[in-house]
Design a protein around this motif. Sequence first.
Motif, PDB file in Angstrom:
ATOM      1  N   ASP A  37      44.409  18.138  65.454  1.00  7.28           N
ATOM      2  CA  ASP A  37      46.311  18.238  64.937  1.00  7.28           C
ATOM      3  C   ASP A  37      46.772  17.737  66.485  1.00  7.28           C
ATOM      4  N   ARG A  62      43.997   8.655  63.404  1.00  7.98           N
ATOM      5  CA  ARG A  62      44.562   9.101  62.423  1.00  7.98           C
ATOM      6  C   ARG A  62      44.795  10.546  62.020  1.00  7.98           C
ATOM      7  N   GLY A  63      46.138  11.481  61.341  1.00 11.32           N
ATOM      8  CA  GLY A  63      46.283  12.337  60.841  1.00 11.32           C
ATOM      9  C   GLY A  63      46.736  12.884  62.263  1.00 11.32           C
ATOM     10  N   ARG A  69      49.502  10.048  59.256  1.00  9.63           N
ATOM     11  CA  ARG A  69      49.865  11.843  59.107  1.00  9.63           C
ATOM     12  C   ARG A  69      49.854  11.595  57.006  1.00  9.63           C
ATOM     13  N   LEU A  71      47.353  12.168  55.587  1.00 11.28           N
ATOM     14  CA  LEU A  71      46.031  12.161  54.939  1.00 11.28           C
ATOM     15  C   LEU A  71      45.248  12.667  54.172  1.00 11.28           C
ATOM     16  N   GLU A  73      41.536  15.307  53.317  1.00 11.24           N
ATOM     17  CA  GLU A  73      40.851  15.502  54.455  1.00 11.24           C
ATOM     18  C   GLU A  73      39.599  15.115  54.645  1.00 11.24           C
ATOM     19  N   LEU A  76      39.570  11.835  56.858  1.00  3.30           N
ATOM     20  CA  LEU A  76      39.874  12.761  58.492  1.00  3.30           C
ATOM     21  C   LEU A  76      38.317  12.817  58.525  1.00  3.30           C
TER      22      LEU A  76
END
Length: 142
Positions: A37, A62-63, A69, A71, A73, A76
């Motif tokens: 993150d 991404r994320g 953001r 998205l 799980e 990811l």
Amino acid sequence: MDDGELIDVGDVTLFVRQLGERRRDKPSLLVLHGGPDVGHSYLLPGFEPLARDHHVVLFDFRGCGRSSRGLPEEALQPEYVVEDARRLVDVLGLGQVDLVGFSSGGRAAVQFVNRHPGQVRRLVLASSSAYSSADNEPYLRD
């Protein structure tokens, strides 16, 4: 220093920062940050000096950071980060790159080389593992 830009790579938008000028005699250096993150900004102090004689491309997964953001799980997983990186290389027209992966970005870098070996001249892993036992772990956790 480049203030960064948002680049659409298909199903997500990535926050990308390019440092230094592209060179004909060296591939660009594509940097995959760690997590979870966080974006790539913690790596800037180490890569800014390299930009004097290298083209350096850093982006937020991404994320993470300033990229798309919120998205789910399943979006990811490492394979999506790898494909985002490949699409970014294509969109920017980088051709073959030198690839640097930090921490969880190192796992993604190894997967990138396995899937797209012709796009990587050199691979550097830092604070990471070359082992695939954790490859199915998501990069972000709640």
